[in-house]
Design a protein around this motif. Structure first.
Motif, PDB file in Angstrom:
ATOM      1  N   ASN A   1       0.804  -1.224   0.000  1.00  0.00           N
ATOM      2  CA  ASN A   1       0.000   0.000   0.000  1.00  0.00           C
ATOM      3  C   ASN A   1       0.838   1.275   0.000  1.00  0.00           C
ATOM      4  OD1 ASN A   1       0.343  -1.090   2.916  1.00  0.00           O
ATOM      5  ND2 ASN A   1       0.084   1.115   3.183  1.00  0.00           N
TER       6      ASN A   1
ATOM      7  N   TYR B   1       4.335  -0.404  -2.940  1.00  0.00           N
ATOM      8  CA  TYR B   1       3.306   0.112  -3.843  1.00  0.00           C
ATOM      9  C   TYR B   1       3.778   0.013  -5.288  1.00  0.00           C
ATOM     10  CZ  TYR B   1       0.582   3.167  -6.716  1.00  0.00           C
ATOM     11  OH  TYR B   1      -0.178   3.630  -7.763  1.00  0.00           O
TER      12      TYR B   1
ATOM     13  N   SER C   1      -1.728  -5.529   3.642  1.00  0.00           N
ATOM     14  CA  SER C   1      -1.605  -4.292   4.414  1.00  0.00           C
ATOM     15  C   SER C   1      -2.357  -4.423   5.725  1.00  0.00           C
ATOM     16  CB  SER C   1      -2.171  -3.116   3.617  1.00  0.00           C
ATOM     17  OG  SER C   1      -2.239  -1.945   4.410  1.00  0.00           O
TER      18      SER C   1
ATOM     19  N   ALA D   1      -4.788   0.605   2.100  1.00  0.00           N
ATOM     20  CA  ALA D   1      -4.828  -0.388   1.024  1.00  0.00           C
ATOM     21  C   ALA D   1      -5.844   0.010  -0.032  1.00  0.00           C
ATOM     22  CB  ALA D   1      -5.168  -1.762   1.599  1.00  0.00           C
TER      23      ALA D   1
END
Length: 327
Positions: A30, A35, A52, A58
């Motif tokens: 996240n 990411y 997450s 998230a």
């Protein structure tokens, strides 16, 4: 007349191979490097699950990936590496999303503390060691049935360049004596890297179809990272201030490249060089640039330290990753 198979094209971080039939889990997907690992993997057509502990973050990351990757198949599952008892439920949560196998898991999530005091998880472990290493150790055990269900799954362990100058104190893994946050972080990541190397050795000894691959992102700075609102927003001031650092370091989007290659590139598991004999890192002094295979750091190649850490981790978590194939 037989023809020689064509050599695969050179790896291109901006032209990733399709992976539409595969499923990947990224812990800490996240934010930060995780990411960008998830965003880049989603661009291949794969199903990507963000692990997450914060559903709201998230959700923001999922929305950002979908906005940048049309048709992205991205989902999220709650995953708290600081709570060992909760990790046994993760495969069931993945099953509820329709996931019946994992082609790769990227062990990326981590905690980094800058200042004292020393903090602990709910299980009583030093927070960085307990989250970065012990949490991933236990999670891998519970994910092993899903990984074994894939034809050739990969466990990609994400270390840190900060671990290169550290050495483990096997008599004080929890940093109870002379606690220094920076050193404790480096040692927690070093422990995670020892785990990645030892996991691969044990998987090979067991004849498993699952492989372990070790990576680290080099020097990845927020100030050199492109904006992905609301996940990450880089202002003009940060851009200008980071210009000198760009000669030697890179953003977190580029820090994701070694892990993405470790997940996707068939050559990573080539028969000539076993994964446990090296690691994947940025090409430029291990700090920036396209990913390449590099020799394993000398202290990581010590099997006695790795074995002692494994036994300590097994005792602290109550699980053994390679003890048996199923739950």
């Amino acid at each position: 007349m037989s023809s020689t198979p064509a050599a695969p094209p050179p790896w291109n971080v901006r032209r990733l191979p399709g992976a539409g039939d595969r499923v990947f889990l990224v812990t800490g997907g996240n934010a930060g490097i995780g990411y960008f690992v998830a965003e880049q993997l989603a661009s291949t057509g794969a199903t990507v699950v963000l692990g997450s502990r914060d559903p709201a973050r998230a959700g923001a990351a999922t929305g950002s990936i979908r906005a940048r990757v049309p048709g992205a198949r991205v989902r999220a599952v709650r995953l708290d590496l600081a709570c060992l008892a909760s990790l046994e439920a993760v495969p069931g949560a993945l099953g509820a999303l329709g996931v019946d196998r994992l082609d790769a898991v990227v062990l990326n999530a981590g905690v980094a503390l800058d200042d004292p005091p020393r903090r602990e998880t709910g299980d009583g472990h030093e927070l960085m060691f307990g989250t970065n290493h012990l949490g991933h150790f236990a999670l891998t055990r519970w994910l092993m049935p899903l990984l074994s269900a894939a034809p050739a799954a990969r466990v990609v362990t994400t270390g840190s360049f900060a671990a290169k100058s550290e050495r483990l104190d096997l008599d004080d893994l929890q940093s109870r004596h002379d606690y220094r946050p920076g050193r404790a972080y480096g040692r927690s990541k070093l422990a995670q890297m020892y785990f990645g190397v030892e996991l691969e050795r044990r998987l090979r000894a067991a004849g498993s179809t699952v492989a372990g691959v070790l990576v680290h992102p080099g020097g990845a700075l927020d100030s050199l990272t492109p904006s992905r609102p609301p996940v990450h927003v880089r202002g003009a001031g940060a851009r200008l201030g980071a210009a000198p650092a760009a000669l030697f370091l890179q953003g977190k989007h580029a820090g994701a490249w070694p892990a993405v290659r470790a997940v996707l590139d068939p050559a990573v598991l080539g028969p000539a060089v076993p994964p446990a004999s090296g690691l994947w890192e940025p090409r430029g002094f291990g700090l920036r640039g396209a990913p390449r295979r590099a020799p394993l750091w000398s202290h990581l190649a010590d099997p006695a330290v790795a074995a002692r850490l494994w036994e300590a981790s097994r005792a602290l978590t109550g699980v053994d990753v390679c003890a048996r194939p199923g739950p």
